[in-house]
Design an enzyme around this catalytic site. Structure first.
Site, mmCIF file in Angstrom:
data_model
loop_
_atom_site.group_PDB
_atom_site.id
_atom_site.type_symbol
_atom_site.label_atom_id
_atom_site.label_comp_id
_atom_site.label_asym_id
_atom_site.label_seq_id
_atom_site.Cartn_x
_atom_site.Cartn_y
_atom_site.Cartn_z
ATOM 1 N N GLN A 1 0.809 -1.217 0.000
ATOM 2 C CA GLN A 1 0.000 0.000 0.000
ATOM 3 C C GLN A 1 0.844 1.270 0.000
ATOM 4 O O GLN A 1 0.633 2.174 -0.817
ATOM 5 C CB GLN A 1 -0.912 0.010 1.231
ATOM 6 N N VAL A 2 1.810 1.350 0.912
ATOM 7 C CA VAL A 2 2.638 2.551 1.009
ATOM 8 C C VAL A 2 3.690 2.571 -0.092
ATOM 9 O O VAL A 2 3.944 3.613 -0.706
ATOM 10 C CB VAL A 2 3.294 2.642 2.407
ATOM 11 N N ASP B 1 14.440 -9.821 -2.977
ATOM 12 C CA ASP B 1 13.601 -10.657 -2.130
ATOM 13 C C ASP B 1 14.096 -10.538 -0.688
ATOM 14 O O ASP B 1 15.149 -11.076 -0.337
ATOM 15 C CB ASP B 1 13.665 -12.111 -2.607
ATOM 16 N N ALA C 1 7.264 -5.120 4.225
ATOM 17 C CA ALA C 1 7.102 -5.788 5.514
ATOM 18 C C ALA C 1 6.239 -7.031 5.359
ATOM 19 O O ALA C 1 5.443 -7.151 4.418
ATOM 20 C CB ALA C 1 6.450 -4.856 6.537
ATOM 21 N N TYR C 2 6.408 -7.941 6.285
ATOM 22 C CA TYR C 2 5.475 -9.048 6.476
ATOM 23 C C TYR C 2 4.381 -8.499 7.374
ATOM 24 O O TYR C 2 4.629 -8.200 8.546
ATOM 25 C CB TYR C 2 6.203 -10.215 7.135
ATOM 26 N N THR D 1 5.598 0.320 12.815
ATOM 27 C CA THR D 1 4.190 0.169 13.151
ATOM 28 C C THR D 1 3.865 0.531 14.599
ATOM 29 O O THR D 1 4.739 0.481 15.479
ATOM 30 C CB THR D 1 3.770 -1.301 12.924
ATOM 31 N N ASP D 2 2.605 0.861 14.837
ATOM 32 C CA ASP D 2 2.090 1.081 16.179
ATOM 33 C C ASP D 2 2.071 -0.199 17.013
ATOM 34 O O ASP D 2 1.977 -0.154 18.236
ATOM 35 C CB ASP D 2 0.671 1.652 16.103
ATOM 36 N N TYR E 1 4.306 -10.313 15.138
ATOM 37 C CA TYR E 1 4.440 -9.224 14.169
ATOM 38 C C TYR E 1 5.079 -7.992 14.810
ATOM 39 O O TYR E 1 6.072 -7.452 14.312
ATOM 40 C CB TYR E 1 3.075 -8.866 13.585
ATOM 41 N N LYS F 1 8.845 -6.334 14.079
ATOM 42 C CA LYS F 1 9.016 -4.956 13.622
ATOM 43 C C LYS F 1 9.905 -4.162 14.585
ATOM 44 O O LYS F 1 10.724 -3.346 14.147
ATOM 45 C CB LYS F 1 7.658 -4.269 13.468
#
Length: 298
Positions: free
Chosen positions: A16-17, A40, A64-65, A105-106, A129, A133
């Site tokens: 998306q980003v 990859d 990101a995963y 991420t938050d 997750y 991160k």
């Protein structure tokens, strides 16, 4: 490095980003959009060699995963892409003497704080997750290269898989929608993230000392809402063009159990970014309106 970059290595271009960054970073130089076929991130042993072959002046890593629940059963893959790979990118950047921009991420927070999280708050991820991160953030910082780590929250957009598109589809397919009302945060449009990030990067690169303002910054829309109220806002926009839509009901998180526990509070304080670079995103409601206006027929 000051001014315009000649070559920008951009990962995650199908996300998306990353998709939006292809456009917003273009004024800064030549964007080398590296998909999985070219870089990859799961193949961590090849990352430094691939970076050297591309020979960038800046690395931007939104890849990101992001399968939060699936990560609980695939911790090794999540760690490789979210933790090891950013570290390898950062080491490659350090070897070339170039800066790196990394997105996080938050979910690095446990959500127990009553107010908005600042960059000074102690991370405490609840699941695989978030932990992966956070490990990626730490690996980037350890490399010692000039870096920006941009934490975002509740990302949605008009392509790919995300909460907005899922709710739009389900609202048309189902009679009722049950959405949790005890998790809070700020939904953030991927396009605004990309536009703000490009502006931040341009101002950062124009500074003589990029190390001085390296570090973690929060980048999300303003305001605060729940997933239930975010859904209500989505349905309110849909009602203008669609006929019968699903009836929305509120449920607690306990009524929708998931493999990964979500933080009850994901609100991010973005004051540091505004103070340092003069960039602040609008309130989430205004951003949602802007986003949905893009999807309306002419």
């Amino acid at each position: 490095m000051r001014g315009v970059c000649v070559r920008i290595l951009l990962t995650g271009v199908n996300g998306q980003v990353g998709w939006e960054l292809q456009r917003t970073l273009a004024p800064l130089g030549e964007v080398i959009a590296a998909g999985r076929d070219r870089l990859d991130l799961a193949d961590t042993a090849s990352i430094r060699r691939r970076v050297e072959a591309i020979a960038p002046d800046l690395i931007v890593n939104p890849a990101a995963y992001t399968a939060v629940d699936k990560a609980e059963s695939e911790p090794d893959l999540a760690h490789a892409i979210n933790a090891t790979a950013p570290g390898e990118l950062a080491q490659a950047a350090a070897a070339r003497g170039i800066p790196l921009v990394h997105f996080s991420t938050d979910y690095v927070f446990d959500g127990k704080k009553s107010g908005a999280y600042t960059e000074a708050d102690m991370p405490n991820p609840l699941g695989v997750y978030g932990a992966s991160k956070l490990a990626g953030e730490q690996a980037v910082a350890r490399a010692g290269t000039p870096h920006l780590i941009l934490r975002t929250s509740w990302v949605y957009g008009l392509r790919g898989r995300n909460f907005l598109l899922t709710m739009q589809r389900l609202a048309r397919e189902r009679d009722t929608l049950a959405v949790v009302d005890d998790q809070f945060g700020a939904p953030t449009w991927s396009r605004l993230i990309a536009e703000a990030a490009a502006l931040v990067v341009a101002r950062w690169l124009d500074r003589a000392d990029q190390i001085a303002c390296s570090g973690v910054y929060h980048l999300s829309c303003g305001g605060r809402t729940s997933w239930h109220d975010f859904t209500a806002a989505i349905l309110a926009h849909l009602a203008a063009t669609d006929g019968k839509l699903a009836r929305l009901t509120a449920i607690p998180s306990s009524g929708y159990p998931t493999p990964a526990v979500r933080p009850p509070n994901s609100q991010l304080d973005c004051g540091k970014l505004a103070d340092t670079f003069g960039v602040r995103l609008p309130d989430w409601q205004h951003a949602l309106t802007l986003c949905l206006e893009q999807s309306l027929p002419p």
